[in-house]
Design a protein around this motif. Structure first.
Motif, mmCIF file in Angstrom:
data_model
loop_
_atom_site.group_PDB
_atom_site.id
_atom_site.type_symbol
_atom_site.label_atom_id
_atom_site.label_comp_id
_atom_site.label_asym_id
_atom_site.label_seq_id
_atom_site.Cartn_x
_atom_site.Cartn_y
_atom_site.Cartn_z
ATOM 1 N N UNK A 46 6.533 5.172 2.408
ATOM 2 C CA UNK A 46 6.184 6.472 1.834
ATOM 3 C C UNK A 46 4.686 6.743 1.861
ATOM 4 N N UNK A 47 3.890 5.687 1.776
ATOM 5 C CA UNK A 47 2.441 5.872 1.744
ATOM 6 C C UNK A 47 1.761 5.315 2.992
ATOM 7 N N UNK A 48 2.475 5.291 4.109
ATOM 8 C CA UNK A 48 1.853 4.725 5.311
ATOM 9 C C UNK A 48 0.674 5.568 5.801
ATOM 10 N N UNK A 49 0.598 6.827 5.368
ATOM 11 C CA UNK A 49 -0.561 7.664 5.713
ATOM 12 C C UNK A 49 -1.642 7.592 4.637
ATOM 13 N N UNK A 50 -1.435 6.748 3.631
ATOM 14 C CA UNK A 50 -2.444 6.510 2.593
ATOM 15 C C UNK A 50 -2.761 5.022 2.601
ATOM 16 N N UNK A 51 -3.446 4.603 3.672
ATOM 17 C CA UNK A 51 -3.605 3.169 3.912
ATOM 18 C C UNK A 51 -4.809 2.540 3.228
ATOM 19 N N UNK A 52 -5.657 3.357 2.593
ATOM 20 C CA UNK A 52 -6.854 2.814 1.961
ATOM 21 C C UNK A 52 -6.671 2.731 0.443
ATOM 22 N N UNK A 53 -7.272 1.723 -0.144
ATOM 23 C CA UNK A 53 -7.306 1.581 -1.597
ATOM 24 C C UNK A 53 -8.705 1.138 -1.996
ATOM 25 N N UNK A 54 -9.019 1.311 -3.269
ATOM 26 C CA UNK A 54 -10.366 1.059 -3.763
ATOM 27 C C UNK A 54 -10.309 0.221 -5.038
ATOM 28 N N UNK A 55 -11.390 -0.524 -5.281
ATOM 29 C CA UNK A 55 -11.501 -1.309 -6.508
ATOM 30 C C UNK A 55 -12.972 -1.480 -6.872
ATOM 31 N N UNK A 56 -13.276 -1.890 -8.103
ATOM 32 C CA UNK A 56 -14.665 -2.121 -8.494
ATOM 33 C C UNK A 56 -15.231 -3.397 -7.861
ATOM 34 N N UNK A 57 -16.542 -3.504 -7.880
ATOM 35 C CA UNK A 57 -17.215 -4.700 -7.366
ATOM 36 C C UNK A 57 -17.097 -5.853 -8.362
ATOM 37 N N UNK A 58 -17.133 -5.538 -9.662
ATOM 38 C CA UNK A 58 -17.007 -6.545 -10.711
ATOM 39 C C UNK A 58 -15.749 -6.276 -11.529
ATOM 40 N N UNK A 59 -15.241 -7.320 -12.165
ATOM 41 C CA UNK A 59 -14.018 -7.179 -12.959
ATOM 42 C C UNK A 59 -14.241 -6.196 -14.102
ATOM 43 N N UNK A 60 -13.257 -5.370 -14.340
ATOM 44 C CA UNK A 60 -13.290 -4.360 -15.398
ATOM 45 C C UNK A 60 -12.300 -4.713 -16.508
ATOM 46 N N UNK A 61 -11.178 -5.319 -16.141
ATOM 47 C CA UNK A 61 -10.135 -5.614 -17.119
ATOM 48 C C UNK A 61 -9.296 -6.794 -16.642
ATOM 49 N N UNK A 62 -8.505 -7.336 -17.561
ATOM 50 C CA UNK A 62 -7.517 -8.371 -17.241
ATOM 51 C C UNK A 62 -6.269 -8.120 -18.068
ATOM 52 N N UNK A 63 -5.146 -8.666 -17.585
ATOM 53 C CA UNK A 63 -3.894 -8.598 -18.332
ATOM 54 C C UNK A 63 -3.709 -9.939 -19.031
ATOM 55 N N UNK A 64 -3.771 -9.917 -20.361
ATOM 56 C CA UNK A 64 -3.678 -11.160 -21.143
ATOM 57 C C UNK A 64 -2.208 -11.404 -21.452
#
Length: 289
Positions: A217-235
């Motif tokens: 469904x998202x083969x035309x949305x092939x890019x994703x982004x993230x921060x350079x440093x950690x912002x959060x974690x799942x505890x």
């Protein structure tokens, strides 16, 4: 006559948080969400929640503490989700779950800007950063794809073509990722078509249903982004759903976590900010003195 400086209206972003029997963890999610992400942008927050009798008084108390938050007691998850998506005026939505903790400042405007600009973007992940090389649920290590710096927008990678595995090849998720609402509505429609109403009947099924079809469904949305440093974690210290047997670290009892709410305990964000984690899901449980 004196001229009054008119402050420009802040950009808005919707936040939808899923919560069940975790009042204290939800309160820490909300506290740190506003602290680390809410300075530069208006957050239009909805909470879709379920609460057994032990937790109903504390959820009621939390609602009174956050009078601007749109609390929706879950009746029909799919319909409640659509209502939450229609709440507020933003074109974008950050998904959240109650056991996520934020611990580093992040300007959400940068994430919104790149999603505005890049029509090939699937979304912006706040849970990923260049240290993430281990998947706790699968207990497996994976390689990081090529990450490309993008001015002030963080890091970009091609999740579709770079053979990214583990969490880097998982662009649809509901714990800490930002998406355009139009893309979310389209995904809900696609999940319904492939999996029926059950596919959007629970947060875990919503994530799994989307993940099963996203590469088509998202083969035309092939890019994703993230921060350079950690912002959060799942505890990950308790499991409140029985849809998937997700692994957890050392378990904390519901009664213990509930007591933390009534005694106003808080996570020690400085501890988390100063530590490097190689997994999105962590077991470190450190409170302020």
């Amino acid at each position: 006559s004196k001229t009054h400086k008119v402050e420009p209206e802040k950009e808005k972003v919707s936040v939808i948080v899923f919560s069940k029997n975790r009042t204290w963890q939800l309160s820490e999610y909300l506290r740190t969400l506003y602290k680390y992400l809410g300075e530069t942008i208006d957050l239009e927050v909805s909470v879709i929640y379920k609460a057994d009798s032990l937790f109903r008084p504390s959820y009621s108390a939390l609602r009174s503490l956050y009078s601007t938050v749109n609390f929706i007691e879950e009746e029909d998850f799919g319909k409640d989700l659509v209502a939450a998506l229609k709440y507020g005026s933003s074109e974008f939505c950050l998904f959240g779950v109650d056991d996520v903790l934020f611990y580093r400042d992040f300007d959400l405007r940068n994430a919104l800007n790149i999603l505005h600009i890049d029509s090939y973007a699937a979304g912006y992940s706040l849970r990923l950063n260049p240290n993430i090389t281990h998947c706790h649920p699968a207990n497996s290590r994976f390689d990081i794809p090529q990450l490309n710096p993008t001015a002030s927008f963080g890091l970009m990678w091609n999740w579709y073509m770079s053979y990214a595995n583990g969490d880097w090849g998982y662009p649809w998720e509901v714990s800490a990722s930002l998406y355009e609402k139009n893309n979310i509505f389209k995904m809900l429609s696609d999940i319904l078509e492939h999996h029926g109403p059950k596919g959007i009947g629970h947060p875990n099924r919503l994530e799994a249903g989307g993940a099963s079809i996203v590469s088509v469904m998202w083969r035309n949305k092939m890019f994703a982004y993230c921060p350079i440093k950690s912002v959060c974690s799942t505890i990950t210290v308790n499991r409140v759903q029985d849809v998937y047997p997700n692994t957890i670290y050392e378990e904390k009892s519901p009664e213990y976590l509930e007591e933390l709410f009534w005694t106003n305990k808080e996570y020690d964000e400085e501890y988390y900010k100063n530590k490097v984690f190689n997994s999105i899901h962590i077991g470190d449980f450190v409170l302020k003195d």
